[in-house]
Design a protein around this motif. Structure first.
Motif, PDB file in Angstrom:
ATOM      1  N   UNK A  66       0.869  -1.174   0.000  1.00  0.00           N
ATOM      2  CA  UNK A  66       0.000   0.000   0.000  1.00  0.00           C
ATOM      3  C   UNK A  66       0.903   1.219   0.000  1.00  0.00           C
ATOM      4  N   UNK A  67       0.431   2.310  -0.614  1.00  0.00           N
ATOM      5  CA  UNK A  67       1.243   3.537  -0.639  1.00  0.00           C
ATOM      6  C   UNK A  67       0.590   4.539   0.293  1.00  0.00           C
ATOM      7  N   UNK A  68       1.126   4.589   1.507  1.00  0.00           N
ATOM      8  CA  UNK A  68       0.486   5.327   2.592  1.00  0.00           C
ATOM      9  C   UNK A  68       1.264   6.593   2.932  1.00  0.00           C
ATOM     10  N   UNK A  69       0.586   7.530   3.595  1.00  0.00           N
ATOM     11  CA  UNK A  69       1.264   8.722   4.117  1.00  0.00           C
ATOM     12  C   UNK A  69       2.188   8.354   5.275  1.00  0.00           C
ATOM     13  N   UNK A  70       1.831   7.311   5.994  1.00  0.00           N
ATOM     14  CA  UNK A  70       2.638   6.879   7.127  1.00  0.00           C
ATOM     15  C   UNK A  70       3.869   6.128   6.650  1.00  0.00           C
ATOM     16  N   UNK A  71       4.954   6.231   7.427  1.00  0.00           N
ATOM     17  CA  UNK A  71       6.173   5.473   7.125  1.00  0.00           C
ATOM     18  C   UNK A  71       6.370   4.331   8.115  1.00  0.00           C
ATOM     19  N   UNK A  72       5.399   4.105   8.965  1.00  0.00           N
ATOM     20  CA  UNK A  72       5.475   3.043   9.965  1.00  0.00           C
ATOM     21  C   UNK A  72       4.868   1.761   9.373  1.00  0.00           C
ATOM     22  N   UNK A  73       5.631   1.124   8.474  1.00  0.00           N
ATOM     23  CA  UNK A  73       5.117  -0.018   7.719  1.00  0.00           C
ATOM     24  C   UNK A  73       5.281  -1.323   8.497  1.00  0.00           C
ATOM     25  N   UNK A  74       4.302  -2.194   8.343  1.00  0.00           N
ATOM     26  CA  UNK A  74       4.446  -3.589   8.727  1.00  0.00           C
ATOM     27  C   UNK A  74       4.747  -4.371   7.452  1.00  0.00           C
ATOM     28  N   UNK A  75       5.893  -5.013   7.421  1.00  0.00           N
ATOM     29  CA  UNK A  75       6.300  -5.775   6.241  1.00  0.00           C
ATOM     30  C   UNK A  75       6.349  -7.254   6.594  1.00  0.00           C
ATOM     31  N   UNK A  76       5.848  -8.080   5.695  1.00  0.00           N
ATOM     32  CA  UNK A  76       5.862  -9.532   5.887  1.00  0.00           C
ATOM     33  C   UNK A  76       6.684 -10.144   4.769  1.00  0.00           C
ATOM     34  N   UNK A  77       7.691 -10.945   5.145  1.00  0.00           N
ATOM     35  CA  UNK A  77       8.564 -11.575   4.161  1.00  0.00           C
ATOM     36  C   UNK A  77       8.480 -13.082   4.206  1.00  0.00           C
ATOM     37  N   UNK A  78       8.350 -13.713   3.048  1.00  0.00           N
ATOM     38  CA  UNK A  78       8.264 -15.172   2.929  1.00  0.00           C
ATOM     39  C   UNK A  78       9.101 -15.607   1.727  1.00  0.00           C
ATOM     40  N   UNK A  79       9.021 -16.881   1.368  1.00  0.00           N
ATOM     41  CA  UNK A  79       9.698 -17.326   0.145  1.00  0.00           C
ATOM     42  C   UNK A  79       8.809 -18.281  -0.636  1.00  0.00           C
ATOM     43  N   UNK A  80       8.989 -18.277  -1.954  1.00  0.00           N
ATOM     44  CA  UNK A  80       8.123 -19.035  -2.863  1.00  0.00           C
ATOM     45  C   UNK A  80       8.662 -20.418  -3.190  1.00  0.00           C
ATOM     46  N   UNK A  81       9.939 -20.667  -2.951  1.00  0.00           N
ATOM     47  CA  UNK A  81      10.552 -21.925  -3.397  1.00  0.00           C
ATOM     48  C   UNK A  81      10.495 -22.999  -2.322  1.00  0.00           C
ATOM     49  N   UNK A  82      10.545 -24.236  -2.765  1.00  0.00           N
ATOM     50  CA  UNK A  82      10.564 -25.401  -1.900  1.00  0.00           C
ATOM     51  C   UNK A  82      11.541 -26.418  -2.476  1.00  0.00           C
ATOM     52  N   UNK A  83      12.157 -27.253  -1.641  1.00  0.00           N
ATOM     53  CA  UNK A  83      13.053 -28.288  -2.159  1.00  0.00           C
ATOM     54  C   UNK A  83      12.328 -29.210  -3.137  1.00  0.00           C
ATOM     55  N   UNK A  84      13.001 -29.585  -4.216  1.00  0.00           N
ATOM     56  CA  UNK A  84      12.371 -30.437  -5.231  1.00  0.00           C
ATOM     57  C   UNK A  84      13.432 -31.067  -6.116  1.00  0.00           C
TER      58      UNK A  84
END
Length: 426
Positions: A66-84
């Motif tokens: 989201x592009x907000x006026x606030x700079x107090x962001x909650x960021x969530x980081x994950x990954x898309x890959x799995x062993x295969x």
């Protein structure tokens, strides 16, 4: 959204995402349907406050914000890959009355569970069109086309006592008994097989095949397991489970809420790529949100990055593999992951923020610390914290059989983490 709807959607997402490319495509469709505008990294951005955006890199990593006026962001980081098991560039092996495909293990996968499974093939294909334009397409065979048969116990009486697997010779999937795997003999070759899959995907303008990134996967669908549907069993729970939580979280907030979600590729092999967490994807995006360096640093120092990945639940058959004071249980809440040597990025301040939100919502939490005499895995958390200098927390969802072809998680935990993440924005 209630827990049942949440979990039904999770099962569908797991089944529809056999590779990072498919997972990224599915998340992009979700964001588009939720009112996010797609951005092109190679284009000029004209961002508007109060709007929502998403972008991809390498078709295998995705950012939504989201592009907000606030700079107090909650960021969530994950990954898309799995062993295969990834298909090698020249995969066809003809010997002993069968045709096999040569494969290379990707990431730290458990090899034993890949035997005697109904396997299919999916991934990205790059080709030249009749207009001499290089294009990409995703394919998913869906049908079970291969199997890696076990060696009978009669031929290896010690298999239950000592079993080692040679990654070069023991795990090549068998695809057919027809050794005449060529056009000239009435069969079909590998390129013809790929072109046929492209045709199924609606692509018939293929002048030449150049390269592919294809992976085998188990065709068994995700499902509920247990007397009371206690568990969810599926391939790629690590880490599509967290991708799903993060994706739904940002889709559930309004455009004024400062939030960002990133799902990176290549975490299972160290994250060192253009589309991995050690690359520049997130930093490049944040600098375009706030090109003024003062504003950018305000964003970095007032925001929180939540690295969401799976955590080892205490295995009921192997409890000695865990620190008994820090052994998470399935269906008892999200896990705060802690390591003195910074394999996880959690610290007392970021942990306290998470616990405060969870407590206010009545959601349970647990702690995980690996045994002091065992090595500890890591996540995108320390990598992101190091690259950006952002306060970071590592959390996870308790799981059995991590890195197996079929993993097991709880039916309660992901929905609980979803509610906690949303609680950061209340």
């Amino acid at each position: 959204m209630n827990k049942q709807d949440f979990n039904e959607g999770l099962l569908g997402f797991l089944d529809a995402s056999p590779t990072p490319f498919h997972a990224t495509k599915n998340m992009a469709m979700m964001f588009s349907n939720a009112g996010f505008t797609k951005l092109d990294e190679a284009g000029k951005w004209e961002l508007q406050k109060g709007e929502k955006y998403y972008l991809t890199r390498n078709d295998s990593s995705i950012i939504a914000f989201t592009y907000s006026d606030s700079k107090n962001y909650t960021m969530v980081g994950t990954h898309t890959d799995s062993p295969n098991l990834k298909v090698k560039p020249n995969p066809v092996i003809k010997e002993h009355g069968v045709v096999k495909f040569g494969v290379e293990p990707y990431g730290g996968l458990l090899l034993n569970p890949w035997f005697d499974r109904d396997l299919s093939l999916a991934g990205r294909v790059t080709y030249l069109s009749s207009q001499n334009i290089i294009k990409d397409a995703l394919i998913d065979v869906k049908k079970a086309i291969a199997v890696i048969p076990s060696l009978a116990i009669h031929l290896d009486r010690e298999v239950n006592n000592t079993k080692s697997i040679n990654a070069q010779t023991d795990i090549t999937p068998i695809v057919t008994c027809n050794e005449n795997f060529t056009k000239e003999t009435g069969g079909f070759d590998f390129d013809d097989f790929i072109k046929e899959q492209l045709l199924h995907a609606g692509i018939d303008d293929v002048k030449e095949l150049y390269a592919n990134e294809l992976s085998f996967y188990d065709t068994q669908n995700a499902s509920f397991v247990g007397l009371n549907d206690d568990f969810i069993a599926s391939a790629r729970v690590d880490n599509l489970l967290s991708c799903y939580v993060g994706m739904l979280s940002i889709c559930s907030v309004d455009a004024q809420t400062p939030m960002l979600f990133i799902a990176s590729d290549h975490e299972e092999v160290g994250s060192a790529s253009t589309s991995g967490a050690a690359g520049s994807f997130l930093e490049n995006t944040l600098r375009r949100l706030f090109s003024d360096y003062e504003e950018y640093m305000q964003l970095i120092r007032t925001s929180l990055f939540i690295s969401a990945d799976n955590a080892h639940a205490v295995h009921p058959n192997y409890p000695s593999k865990h620190d008994k004071e820090h052994s998470p249980y399935i269906n008892r809440g999200s896990v705060v992951k802690i390591n003195a040597n910074q394999r996880y990025a959690s610290n007392s301040k970021t942990i306290s923020k998470f616990l405060n939100v969870a407590s206010s919502l009545g959601e349970p939490t647990q702690n995980y610390v690996t045994r002091s005499d065992m090595g500890c895995g890591s996540t995108v958390g320390p990598i992101t914290a190091t690259r950006l200098g952002i306060d970071t927390l590592d959390v996870g969802l308790p799981t059995y059989a991590m890195h197996s072809i079929r993993e097991l998680c709880g039916a309660d935990d992901a929905y609980s983490l979803y509610k906690i993440i949303l609680g950061f924005n209340d």
